[in-house]
Design an enzyme around this catalytic site. Sequence first.
Site, PDB file in Angstrom:
ATOM      1  N   SER A 131      32.561  23.537  17.398  1.00 52.84           N
ATOM      2  CA  SER A 131      33.197  24.802  17.800  1.00 52.84           C
ATOM      3  C   SER A 131      34.662  24.579  18.191  1.00 52.84           C
ATOM      4  CB  SER A 131      32.442  25.378  19.003  1.00 52.84           C
ATOM      5  OG  SER A 131      33.198  26.396  19.630  1.00 52.84           O
TER       6      SER A 131
ATOM      7  N   TYR B   5      38.057  29.901  15.595  1.00 55.90           N
ATOM      8  CA  TYR B   5      38.344  31.245  16.104  1.00 55.90           C
ATOM      9  C   TYR B   5      39.826  31.470  15.878  1.00 55.90           C
ATOM     10  CZ  TYR B   5      33.928  31.742  18.695  1.00 55.90           C
ATOM     11  OH  TYR B   5      32.603  31.882  19.048  1.00 55.90           O
TER      12      TYR B   5
ATOM     13  N   ARG C 128      24.544  37.422  20.823  1.00 56.26           N
ATOM     14  CA  ARG C 128      25.493  37.286  21.936  1.00 56.26           C
ATOM     15  C   ARG C 128      26.681  38.221  21.817  1.00 56.26           C
ATOM     16  NH1 ARG C 128      24.514  32.209  24.501  1.00 56.26           N
ATOM     17  NH2 ARG C 128      26.656  31.673  25.004  1.00 56.26           N
TER      18      ARG C 128
HETATM   19  C1  LIG Z   1      25.706  28.730  23.869  1.00 56.50           C
HETATM   20  C2  LIG Z   1      26.176  29.238  22.540  1.00 56.50           C
HETATM   21  C3  LIG Z   1      27.526  29.121  22.222  1.00 56.50           C
HETATM   22  C4  LIG Z   1      27.970  29.526  20.961  1.00 56.50           C
HETATM   23  N1  LIG Z   1      29.279  29.319  20.619  1.00 56.50           N
HETATM   24  C5  LIG Z   1      29.700  29.634  19.375  1.00 56.50           C
HETATM   25  C6  LIG Z   1      31.023  29.319  18.965  1.00 56.50           C
HETATM   26  O1  LIG Z   1      31.805  28.714  19.696  1.00 56.50           O
HETATM   27  N2  LIG Z   1      31.384  29.694  17.718  1.00 56.50           N
HETATM   28  C7  LIG Z   1      30.538  30.340  16.858  1.00 56.50           C
HETATM   29  O2  LIG Z   1      30.909  30.660  15.739  1.00 56.50           O
HETATM   30  N3  LIG Z   1      29.277  30.630  17.225  1.00 56.50           N
HETATM   31  C8  LIG Z   1      28.837  30.281  18.449  1.00 56.50           C
HETATM   32  N4  LIG Z   1      27.537  30.540  18.810  1.00 56.50           N
HETATM   33  C9  LIG Z   1      26.618  31.159  17.836  1.00 56.50           C
HETATM   34  C10 LIG Z   1      25.878  30.068  17.030  1.00 56.50           C
HETATM   35  O3  LIG Z   1      26.757  29.390  16.165  1.00 56.50           O
HETATM   36  C11 LIG Z   1      24.765  30.691  16.187  1.00 56.50           C
HETATM   37  O4  LIG Z   1      25.280  31.755  15.441  1.00 56.50           O
HETATM   38  C12 LIG Z   1      23.575  31.166  17.029  1.00 56.50           C
HETATM   39  O5  LIG Z   1      23.341  30.281  18.083  1.00 56.50           O
HETATM   40  C13 LIG Z   1      22.343  31.275  16.163  1.00 56.50           C
HETATM   41  O6  LIG Z   1      21.257  31.718  16.901  1.00 56.50           O
HETATM   42  P1  LIG Z   1      20.157  30.738  17.570  1.00 56.50           P
HETATM   43  O7  LIG Z   1      20.770  30.184  18.805  1.00 56.50           O
HETATM   44  O8  LIG Z   1      19.017  31.638  17.835  1.00 56.50           O
HETATM   45  O9  LIG Z   1      19.848  29.648  16.548  1.00 56.50           O
HETATM   46  C14 LIG Z   1      27.061  30.121  20.049  1.00 56.50           C
HETATM   47  C15 LIG Z   1      25.714  30.239  20.388  1.00 56.50           C
HETATM   48  C16 LIG Z   1      25.263  29.792  21.621  1.00 56.50           C
HETATM   49  C17 LIG Z   1      23.803  29.900  21.932  1.00 56.50           C
END
Ligand SMILES: Cc1cc2nc3c(=O)[nH]c(=O)nc-3n(C[C@H](O)[C@H](O)[C@H](O)COP(=O)(O)O)c2cc1C
Length: 386
Positions: A115, A138, A287
């Site tokens: 990330s 990002y 999220r």
């Molecule tokens: C704690 C956390 C932080 C995340 N941070 C990012 C991020 O920095 N960039 C991004 O594109 N997606 C981020 N995501 C989304 C994940 O890449 C992904 O789309 C998502 O976790 C998929 O769902 P799952 O946790 O049910 O497998 C984050 C997800 C979580 C749980």
Amino acid sequence: MILGVRGKMKNITCIEDLRQLARRKVPRAFFDYAEAGSYSEETLRANRTDIEKIKLRQRVLVNVATRDTSTTILGEKMSLPLALGPVAMTGLEHGNGEILACRAAHNAGIPFTMSTLSICSIEDVAAAVKKPFWFQLYVMKDRGFVRSLIERAAAAKCSALVLTVDLQVLGQRHIDIKNGLSVPPALKIKNLINMGTKPGWVFSVLSGKHWTFGNLHGHVKGMEDVKSLAQWVGSQFDESLNWKDVEWVRNIWPGKLVIKGILDVEDAKLAVKTGAAALVVSNHGGRQLDGAPSSISILPKVADAVGSEIEVMFDGGIRTGQDVLRALALGARSCLIGRAYIFGLGAAGEAGVAKAIDIIQKELDVSMALTGVKRINEIGRHILVQ
Ligand SMILES: Cc1cc2nc3c(=O)[nH]c(=O)nc-3n(C[C@H](O)[C@H](O)[C@H](O)COP(=O)(O)O)c2cc1C
């Protein structure tokens, strides 16, 4: 120490076991941060409940003696149709978390995505692993900084740039505010006391390379401490972001581009026009837009519309190999996981991430056998109960 981890790993049979262990080992504020969704968490819940509604077709007396879960992702041979997705602040779930997760992914023969908002920097991870990894971007308001990030990812020989497009404003996670994981961060006394009860975590994080955003620290002028960096990040999400910016990124980034965060067929068609190598059907793990549909419910529509023109990847709610199989049956070429490996990391560092991948691999392999398929390219909607 190693025996201890091995002993613990023996009794871990599923991702839920890793989640339970992570809950005991990781301070409350950071465990909650990983687990939570935005607002009422409707979309977060839908990601799981909709996946579970998809039923696999049991087939019998098919010779499945020689099975193979390997496939290609972005043209490269991988052992599984799976990648570790980008997760901000991975290094606060376990010290050096990005390095450990990347090593576990590479040892298992799958990609790791770092990330933008990681704790270890691009350079830290590149120096600690033997193979290229993917970098997630990002696009922030400070385009000069974004350009330098892209150049740093290219210099570190990252093999794909994952451009996340579903976070130009930030969905609110109530629990983070309650825990003081807000901008600026102001951890509550109760959270600090809770950290003191997790000595393994304290030791791992204190011996990590950084305690703040590694890609930003030392690169953003005048922003040296956690508080000012977090404030800078908070002010940098760009509400004006649009498809022209994707073109701008494409002109700077020389390699493969993946567009992450597509949840609509019209947007999928626009993503194809950018010339990206792949898109990820995703709602950011529930999220961001609460009330949005589950990503699994949108996947078949996107795959039908653009699957022959662009590599369709999927994430959101994957906790088992059966879930990977369901997503492939609905048109995904590969899947990303977020929380499933973060729980592994919090539970047992690199060994925990390796365990998470191993669990999903074995579940996928057995479920392929029981649905009568031997290879990834044989998986299709015919393995689902219509
Ligand atoms: C704690 C956390 C932080 C995340 N941070 C990012 C991020 O920095 N960039 C991004 O594109 N997606 C981020 N995501 C989304 C994940 O890449 C992904 O789309 C998502 O976790 C998929 O769902 P799952 O946790 O049910 O497998 C984050 C997800 C979580 C749980």
